[in-house]
Motif scaffolding. Structure first.
Motif, PDB file in Angstrom:
ATOM      1  N   ASP A  20       0.817  -1.200   0.000  1.00  0.00           N
ATOM      2  CA  ASP A  20       0.000   0.000   0.000  1.00  0.00           C
ATOM      3  C   ASP A  20       0.862   1.267   0.000  1.00  0.00           C
ATOM      4  O   ASP A  20       0.775   2.088   0.917  1.00  0.00           O
ATOM      5  CB  ASP A  20      -0.913  -0.029   1.236  1.00  0.00           C
ATOM      6  N   VAL A  21       1.706   1.397  -0.995  1.00  0.00           N
ATOM      7  CA  VAL A  21       2.658   2.506  -0.998  1.00  0.00           C
ATOM      8  C   VAL A  21       2.244   3.564  -2.026  1.00  0.00           C
ATOM      9  O   VAL A  21       1.679   3.237  -3.063  1.00  0.00           O
ATOM     10  CB  VAL A  21       4.086   2.010  -1.318  1.00  0.00           C
ATOM     11  N   PRO A  22       2.506   4.848  -1.729  1.00  0.00           N
ATOM     12  CA  PRO A  22       2.116   5.889  -2.687  1.00  0.00           C
ATOM     13  C   PRO A  22       2.987   5.883  -3.940  1.00  0.00           C
ATOM     14  O   PRO A  22       4.165   5.538  -3.883  1.00  0.00           O
ATOM     15  CB  PRO A  22       2.331   7.188  -1.896  1.00  0.00           C
ATOM     16  N   VAL A  23       2.366   6.270  -5.046  1.00  0.00           N
ATOM     17  CA  VAL A  23       3.117   6.404  -6.298  1.00  0.00           C
ATOM     18  C   VAL A  23       3.920   7.708  -6.245  1.00  0.00           C
ATOM     19  O   VAL A  23       3.394   8.751  -5.862  1.00  0.00           O
ATOM     20  CB  VAL A  23       2.139   6.397  -7.494  1.00  0.00           C
ATOM     21  N   LEU A  24       5.197   7.624  -6.587  1.00  0.00           N
ATOM     22  CA  LEU A  24       6.076   8.795  -6.503  1.00  0.00           C
ATOM     23  C   LEU A  24       6.456   9.352  -7.870  1.00  0.00           C
ATOM     24  O   LEU A  24       6.840  10.502  -7.978  1.00  0.00           O
ATOM     25  CB  LEU A  24       7.379   8.413  -5.778  1.00  0.00           C
ATOM     26  N   PHE A  25       6.403   8.479  -8.887  1.00  0.00           N
ATOM     27  CA  PHE A  25       6.934   8.890 -10.188  1.00  0.00           C
ATOM     28  C   PHE A  25       5.919   8.639 -11.297  1.00  0.00           C
ATOM     29  O   PHE A  25       5.126   7.691 -11.211  1.00  0.00           O
ATOM     30  CB  PHE A  25       8.198   8.087 -10.539  1.00  0.00           C
ATOM     31  N   ASP A  46       5.880  -0.588  -8.031  1.00  0.00           N
ATOM     32  CA  ASP A  46       4.970  -0.161  -6.955  1.00  0.00           C
ATOM     33  C   ASP A  46       4.985   1.349  -6.775  1.00  0.00           C
ATOM     34  O   ASP A  46       4.178   1.886  -6.020  1.00  0.00           O
ATOM     35  CB  ASP A  46       5.411  -0.777  -5.610  1.00  0.00           C
ATOM     36  N   ARG A  47       5.954   2.013  -7.391  1.00  0.00           N
ATOM     37  CA  ARG A  47       6.182   3.425  -7.079  1.00  0.00           C
ATOM     38  C   ARG A  47       6.028   4.365  -8.269  1.00  0.00           C
ATOM     39  O   ARG A  47       6.122   5.578  -8.110  1.00  0.00           O
ATOM     40  CB  ARG A  47       7.621   3.595  -6.555  1.00  0.00           C
ATOM     41  N   ALA A  48       5.883   3.783  -9.473  1.00  0.00           N
ATOM     42  CA  ALA A  48       5.816   4.621 -10.676  1.00  0.00           C
ATOM     43  C   ALA A  48       4.601   4.222 -11.506  1.00  0.00           C
ATOM     44  O   ALA A  48       4.193   3.058 -11.486  1.00  0.00           O
ATOM     45  CB  ALA A  48       7.088   4.447 -11.501  1.00  0.00           C
ATOM     46  N   ASP A 190      11.429  10.507 -14.494  1.00  0.00           N
ATOM     47  CA  ASP A 190      11.657  11.261 -13.260  1.00  0.00           C
ATOM     48  C   ASP A 190      12.356  10.439 -12.189  1.00  0.00           C
ATOM     49  O   ASP A 190      12.508  10.881 -11.052  1.00  0.00           O
ATOM     50  CB  ASP A 190      10.400  11.954 -12.736  1.00  0.00           C
ATOM     51  N   PHE A 191      12.827   9.251 -12.543  1.00  0.00           N
ATOM     52  CA  PHE A 191      13.747   8.491 -11.687  1.00  0.00           C
ATOM     53  C   PHE A 191      14.483   7.502 -12.580  1.00  0.00           C
ATOM     54  O   PHE A 191      13.859   6.869 -13.439  1.00  0.00           O
ATOM     55  CB  PHE A 191      12.983   7.737 -10.586  1.00  0.00           C
ATOM     56  N   VAL A 192      15.806   7.391 -12.400  1.00  0.00           N
ATOM     57  CA  VAL A 192      16.603   6.530 -13.288  1.00  0.00           C
ATOM     58  C   VAL A 192      17.494   5.602 -12.463  1.00  0.00           C
ATOM     59  O   VAL A 192      18.105   6.026 -11.474  1.00  0.00           O
ATOM     60  CB  VAL A 192      17.470   7.383 -14.253  1.00  0.00           C
ATOM     61  N   SER A 365      13.418   0.299   0.583  1.00  0.00           N
ATOM     62  CA  SER A 365      13.497   0.955   1.881  1.00  0.00           C
ATOM     63  C   SER A 365      13.663   2.474   1.706  1.00  0.00           C
ATOM     64  O   SER A 365      13.009   3.269   2.388  1.00  0.00           O
ATOM     65  CB  SER A 365      14.671   0.339   2.638  1.00  0.00           C
ATOM     66  N   TYR A 366      14.522   2.860   0.776  1.00  0.00           N
ATOM     67  CA  TYR A 366      14.755   4.293   0.515  1.00  0.00           C
ATOM     68  C   TYR A 366      13.460   4.965   0.045  1.00  0.00           C
ATOM     69  O   TYR A 366      13.063   6.003   0.580  1.00  0.00           O
ATOM     70  CB  TYR A 366      15.856   4.426  -0.543  1.00  0.00           C
ATOM     71  N   LEU A 367      12.801   4.356  -0.922  1.00  0.00           N
ATOM     72  CA  LEU A 367      11.586   4.985  -1.469  1.00  0.00           C
ATOM     73  C   LEU A 367      10.454   4.975  -0.438  1.00  0.00           C
ATOM     74  O   LEU A 367       9.594   5.858  -0.442  1.00  0.00           O
ATOM     75  CB  LEU A 367      11.149   4.277  -2.760  1.00  0.00           C
ATOM     76  N   GLY A 368      10.494   3.978   0.431  1.00  0.00           N
ATOM     77  CA  GLY A 368       9.452   3.893   1.473  1.00  0.00           C
ATOM     78  C   GLY A 368       9.679   4.877   2.610  1.00  0.00           C
ATOM     79  O   GLY A 368       8.783   5.115   3.418  1.00  0.00           O
TER      80      GLY A 368
END
Ligand SMILES: Cc1cc2nc3c(=O)[nH]c(=O)nc-3n(C[C@H](O)[C@H](O)[C@H](O)COP(=O)(O)OP(=O)(O)OC[C@H]3O[C@@H](n4cnc5c(N)ncnc54)[C@H](O)[C@@H]3O)c2cc1C
Length: 479
Positions: A20-25, A46-48, A190-192, A365-368
């Motif tokens: 249940d993690v928010p989308v960042l990218f 899970d993040r983009a 927006d993330f590489v 862990s970093y993105l979370g």
């Protein structure tokens, strides 16, 4: 080594994937579609909103060996830490691997030093024996089956930046046609993630754009691998010995073989590897290969008895390398590097793919952790350094000790004491299951190497190792 480093390492090994993690990218781009890139893509899915993997090789169908991964015909073992993470990200994949013919090699007696098998450690952990192309295919099928992950066939050639952050990847399409006629294309991102492997060009790209290059550290480890496949008429369940990893001290008469491995893999095959250091190049033809195996534990004769499938495939690597991203000064935001692009080790320790899995854990862990995406990903590199330091201590530490002994180099007392302690522990693994368990947990990347510095463990090892050193020097192979 601080306690917090040890517990941080173990947290990265054991952590559950976030849910249940928010989308960042909007668009995340992974450069390189091998093991490290695919695992990073799994995390980013899970993040983009979309994840694009740029890869020059055609990986649209099930691939065998491919040019972008020149080591993929060599024996590859997935250690327990890698298995844990691969299974967490892709539940059921290890069962799928077994259904395709991969096998779990039990640790009981799997490792032998000068022919003496290690004492069983009682944990019942297994190494996954599988052809490297099949493992990559299974992971890729899972990752690219995700709705928001796609593969773009192309060769990345550089990065673009905006406001001190990466904003796009330049690439040249490689999907057929005359590449000379194809202009460079640009993918906004927006993330590489750099997952270009050992020969990653990222450092050059950074320098050309005025950013700091990570310091490159090298440890000489001239290894010569030779791997061959043989037909296996006997089912794994009926084998007397299910594989082996044999290590030999330099003075041991093993035809220049320092490490040998035999594993039953898919398609009723044995994959067998012989490795020599420096000028030793064991087994360059099938005849030489079989001959060298007659001087090893009997499982190697069994494994090479069937018809050879193809020729011996060799691979040479001169050194272990790591790039110190955690130290860099000026560095663009929204950019990280993973896998062999960061650290590629002496492969006999089998750490590469499991390290890549742990780098993916660092990324999750970093993105979370709610990162500030407008600044360099220093927290990611700090976590990753813990993983790289741990793996490097095992593999490069072993190589440095071997080289110093070979060259008669004087080393500081502290280093000499550490090496002596490691010798006691290694020797004790032949006789004491508890010491073997502690040692294996570190070798399997489940626990931090600092856990071997426990005084009680060392005292136990010293007691068990008494006499073992002499045995190691003049044992005959346990066939
Ligand atoms: C002889 C040998 C034996 C090994 N045995 C083991 C083992 O037993 N266990 C283990 O865990 N590990 C082992 N390893 C290490 C393992 O192979 C690597 O750690 C693993 O492949 C992860 O690497 P990676 O994904 O970072 O890079 P690689 O697998 O090297 O892949 C790099 C990818 O990047 C792509 N690429 C390169 N340049 C570009 C570009 N400009 N644009 C786009 N894409 C690009 C390539 O095509 C390739 O797909 C071994 C290595 C060697 C050399």
């Amino acid at each position: 080594m601080t306690e917090s480093t040890v517990s941080l390492f173990e947290k990265l090994v054991q952590a559950d994937p976030p849910d249940d993690v928010p989308v960042l990218f909007d668009t995340a781009c992974v450069i390189g579609g091998s093991i490290a890139g695919l695992l990073a893509a799994r995390v980013l899915s899970d993040r983009a909103r979309r994840v694009v993997v740029i890869e020059p090789d055609d990986i649209s169908t099930e691939t065998g060996s491919r040019p972008g991964v020149p080591q993929d015909q060599q024996v590859h073992t997935l250690l327990p830490a890698g298995q844990l993470w691969v299974e967490r990200w892709m539940p059921g994949i290890t069962e799928e691997a077994q259904d395709r013919g991969a096998s779990f090699v039990p640790d009981k007696g799997v490792t032998a030093i000068n022919g003496v098998p290690q004492a069983p450690d009682g944990e019942g952990r297994h190494l996954l024996a599988i052809g490297r192309p099949l493992l990559e295919t299974l992971i890729r099928n899972r990752v690219t089956a995700m709705d928001n992950v796609s593969v773009l066939r192309g060769q990345a050639t550089g990065l673009q930046y905006r406001d001190e952050a990466v904003s796009a990847v330049r690439y040249v399409p490689t999907d057929g046609g005359d590449q000379g006629d194809r202009g460079a294309a640009v993918l906004d991102a927006d993330f590489v993630v750099d997952a270009m492997g050992r020969s990653s060009r990222l450092s050059n790209w950074l320098r050309q754009s005025g950013y700091d290059q990570p310091r490159l550290e090298r440890v000489e480890a001239p290894i010569n691998y030779a791997t061959a496949l043989f037909e296996r008429p006997v089912k794994v369940a009926d084998l007397e010995k299910v594989g082996a990893l044999a290590l030999f001290a330099p003075q041991y008469p093993s035809s220049g073989v320092s490490v040998a491995a035999a594993q039953p893999i898919e398609d009723e095959q044995w994959i067998v590897m012989l490795m020599g250091y420096g000028d030793s190049r064991p087994g360059r033809t099938i005849g030489e290969f079989r001959q060298a195996c007659t001087k090893l534990p009997s499982v190697f004769t069994t494994a090479t008895a069937g018809a050879a499938i193809g020729d011996v495939v060799t691979y040479r690597q001169a050194e272990s390398r790591r790039r110190h991203f955690a130290e860099v000064g000026r560095f663009p935001a929204r950019l990280v590097s993973v896998g062999d692009a960061v650290a590629s080790f002496n492969p006999i320790y089998g750490q590469g793919m499991s390290s890549a899995a742990l780098h993916a854990s660092c990324l999750a862990s970093y993105l979370g952790g709610g990162p500030d995406l407008d600044t360099a990903a220093r927290e990611f590199f700090r976590l990753q350094q813990v993983v790289v330091d741990a793996a490097w201590a095992v593999s490069a530490g072993g190589d440095a000790a071997r080289l110093d002994a070979q060259n008669g180099t004087e080393v500081p007392d502290e280093v000499r004491e550490q090496r002596w302690a490691m010798e006691q522990i290694t020797a004790a693994t032949l006789f004491d299951g508890e010491v073997t368990r502690a040692f294996n947990n570190v070798s399997y990347m489940l626990r931090h190497p600092a856990t071997l510095a426990d005084p009680e463990l060392l005292a136990r090892a010293v007691a068990a190792a008494e006499g073992a050193m002499a045995d190691l020097a003049d044992t005959t192979i346990d066939r």
